[in-house]
Design an enzyme around this catalytic site. Structure first.
Site, PDB file in Angstrom:
ATOM      1  N   ARG A  22      -7.978  24.699  55.617  1.00  0.00           N
ATOM      2  CA  ARG A  22      -9.143  24.318  54.814  1.00  0.00           C
ATOM      3  C   ARG A  22      -9.707  22.983  55.271  1.00  0.00           C
ATOM      4  NH1 ARG A  22      -7.804  26.389  48.668  1.00  0.00           N
ATOM      5  NH2 ARG A  22      -6.858  28.364  49.286  1.00  0.00           N
ATOM      6  N   SER A 137       1.716  38.428  31.108  1.00  0.00           N
ATOM      7  CA  SER A 137       0.704  37.730  31.899  1.00  0.00           C
ATOM      8  C   SER A 137      -0.030  38.706  32.813  1.00  0.00           C
ATOM      9  CB  SER A 137       1.382  36.639  32.733  1.00  0.00           C
ATOM     10  OG  SER A 137       0.460  35.973  33.571  1.00  0.00           O
ATOM     11  N   SER A 189     -12.372  34.954  38.145  1.00  0.00           N
ATOM     12  CA  SER A 189     -13.353  34.239  38.952  1.00  0.00           C
ATOM     13  C   SER A 189     -13.530  34.764  40.360  1.00  0.00           C
ATOM     14  CB  SER A 189     -12.992  32.760  39.014  1.00  0.00           C
ATOM     15  OG  SER A 189     -11.745  32.574  39.654  1.00  0.00           O
ATOM     16  N   HIS A 217     -14.353  30.624  33.026  1.00  0.00           N
ATOM     17  CA  HIS A 217     -15.539  31.084  33.763  1.00  0.00           C
ATOM     18  C   HIS A 217     -16.544  31.795  32.864  1.00  0.00           C
ATOM     19  CE1 HIS A 217     -14.153  29.978  37.795  1.00  0.00           C
ATOM     20  NE2 HIS A 217     -12.944  30.232  37.308  1.00  0.00           N
ATOM     21  N   THR A 245     -13.114  25.049  29.928  1.00  0.00           N
ATOM     22  CA  THR A 245     -13.366  23.889  30.783  1.00  0.00           C
ATOM     23  C   THR A 245     -14.717  23.290  30.462  1.00  0.00           C
ATOM     24  OG1 THR A 245     -13.451  23.104  33.071  1.00  0.00           O
ATOM     25  CG2 THR A 245     -14.445  25.239  32.634  1.00  0.00           C
ATOM     26  N   LYS A 248     -17.536  23.702  34.444  1.00  0.00           N
ATOM     27  CA  LYS A 248     -18.272  24.799  35.060  1.00  0.00           C
ATOM     28  C   LYS A 248     -19.588  25.034  34.310  1.00  0.00           C
ATOM     29  CE  LYS A 248     -14.278  26.789  37.339  1.00  0.00           C
ATOM     30  NZ  LYS A 248     -13.356  25.656  37.157  1.00  0.00           N
ATOM     31  N   THR A 277      -1.186  11.112  30.096  1.00  0.00           N
ATOM     32  CA  THR A 277      -2.252  10.974  31.087  1.00  0.00           C
ATOM     33  C   THR A 277      -3.446  10.259  30.477  1.00  0.00           C
ATOM     34  OG1 THR A 277      -3.534  12.173  32.767  1.00  0.00           O
ATOM     35  CG2 THR A 277      -3.419  13.164  30.596  1.00  0.00           C
ATOM     36  N   THR A 278      -4.160   9.533  31.297  1.00  0.00           N
ATOM     37  CA  THR A 278      -5.314   8.773  30.826  1.00  0.00           C
ATOM     38  C   THR A 278      -6.396   9.709  30.304  1.00  0.00           C
ATOM     39  OG1 THR A 278      -4.857   7.007  32.401  1.00  0.00           O
ATOM     40  CG2 THR A 278      -7.094   7.109  31.519  1.00  0.00           C
ATOM     41  N   THR A 363      -5.709  32.624  47.508  1.00  0.00           N
ATOM     42  CA  THR A 363      -6.617  32.795  46.362  1.00  0.00           C
ATOM     43  C   THR A 363      -6.909  34.269  46.121  1.00  0.00           C
ATOM     44  OG1 THR A 363      -7.594  30.653  46.928  1.00  0.00           O
ATOM     45  CG2 THR A 363      -8.790  32.022  45.353  1.00  0.00           C
TER      46      THR A 363
END
Length: 403
Positions: A22, A137, A189, A217, A245, A248, A277-278, A363
């Site tokens: 990549r 799952s 996705s 998505h 999210t 997106k 985490t911040t 992917t």
């Protein structure tokens, strides 16, 4: 040489040989010209039309969103300065969580630094909360969901993708008294297909399982107010935990879950991926809040997205381009070979000023390599004409070479 360095060298050599190495292409987004970006090489700058952005509704460049981020930066600075428990919670974070809960018709919501972290932290925390969890799952669940599930000592059952019969068979075979969770996505996705959410909820109810739905998505894009496929299908109230999210459909950054107060409070109090985490910056929270509020009332923007996607699919099919038909806004073009997929993408970029990301293993499975196109409301008919013409040219040359 240390064995790890040897492993790095050998691993990279294998990835290059398989055509999966990549490289990142530096692009400068043009807020007033999206989806046109610019790129500079050897001192020469040129325009590039981007067809692989996940900013599905182009909200990342919407004036309302940009203005909200600028105002927050001027008033509150660039960063949150700490975790949510250490000076990292502002009125904007609270307002954003309230807005997200309302978006999904849930009592509460919880922000995470990304959708990946939201999935990983939430699933791992849930599945460590009780002994003897059984989690079901979908075979094509995102890596973040898989990471969360693997991070807990649960018994894992992977059911065939969107296969209700296989899911029921596995649910029926599991012990009756154990805690169960069905984890799946709404829009997948890479393939662009959509889960039968209502039917999965039926099975979950029949076998006493909770439900966890990734709407990453779909949020902003489906439903009367952008609540996702679960809103569109009228089943959001049947989902125990909805994950989404801000990066997106809403064009910003961050992830979240929405659920009842008790679940959210438990995760807020125990999920290490949240606690340690911040917090997301106030600028990001302000931008996301403005985006969600706008998108919820902008049905025309959603309609324009789906019209653009349908138009592109029809034009690609009519031109003989091997487009994979989907039920969503995602438009995959099948190539079927990692090296060729990369070559097609490079030629589109170099010869036609078109950016279309090659999607390779891991992917997608080997042999399913593809370009993943994501039209937005701002992609014009002229841009589509250029894209279709370029794909015909590049794929035609490829097929002649193979022959």
């Amino acid at each position: 040489m240390h064995p790890f360095r040897v492993a790095c060298r050998n691993g990279l050599a294998r990835i290059r040989a398989e055509g999966r190495y990549r490289t990142f292409t530096p692009l400068r987004k043009q807020a007033g010209r999206f989806p046109v970006f610019t790129t500079t090489r050897d001192g020469v700058t040129r325009d590039i039309t981007v067809w692989s952005s996940n900013d599905y509704l182009a909200m990342g460049v919407h004036p309302v969103v940009v203005r909200a981020a600028m105002e927050a930066a001027e008033q509150m600075g660039a960063g949150a300065g700490g975790t949510r428990n250490i000076a990292g919670t502002s009125h904007l974070h609270d307002a954003l969580e309230t807005e997200l809960a309302a978006l999904h018709g849930k009592p509460a919501a919880l922000l995470f630094t990304s959708g990946y972290v939201a999935n990983q932290a939430t699933l791992a925390t849930m599945l460590r909360s009780l002994p003897n969890w059984h989690v079901f799952s979908d075979a094509k669940n995102h890596n973040s969901m898989i990471a969360g599930i693997k991070g807990a000592p649960a018994t894992v059952h992977v059911f065939a993708h969107n296969d209700l019969a296989d899911l029921e068979r596995r649910l029926a075979a599991a012990p009756a008294g154990v805690p169960k969770l069905v984890a799946f996505e709404s829009v997948y996705s890479m393939d662009g297909d959509i889960a039968p959410i209502g039917a999965i909820c039926d099975l979950a109810a029949r076998y006493g399982a909770m439900t966890y739905l990734d709407e990453v998505h779909a949020v902003g894009l489906y439903g009367a107010t952008g609540g996702g496929v679960s809103e569109r299908d009228g089943v959001a109230h049947r989902i125990d935990v909805i994950e989404g999210t801000l990066a997106k459909g809403f064009g910003c950054h961050g992830g979240y879950i929405a659920a009842d107060h008790e679940i959210v409070d438990f995760l807020r109090s125990t999920a290490s991926g949240f606690i340690f985490t911040t917090s997301i910056p106030p600028t990001t929270a302000a931008a996301a809040l403005a985006s969600i509020r706008h998108v919820r009332g902008d049905g025309e923007r959603r309609a324009a997205l789906h019209e653009r996607a349908a138009t592109l699919k029809s034009r690609l099919a009519a031109a003989g381009v091997p487009v994979i038909r989907t039920a969503s806004h995602i438009v995959p073009v099948h190539v079927g070979d990692a090296v060729l997929c990369r070559t097609v993408s490079q030629r589109l970029f170099e010869e036609f000023a078109i950016y279309a990301t090659p999607i390779n293993y891991p992917t997608v499975p080997v042999g399913e390599e593809r370009l993943r196109l994501t039209p937005t409301p701002l992609h014009t008919d002229a841009m589509m004409t250029d894209l279709v013409s370029a794909l015909r040219d590049v794929l035609g040359v490829r097929m002649q070479r193979v022959a």
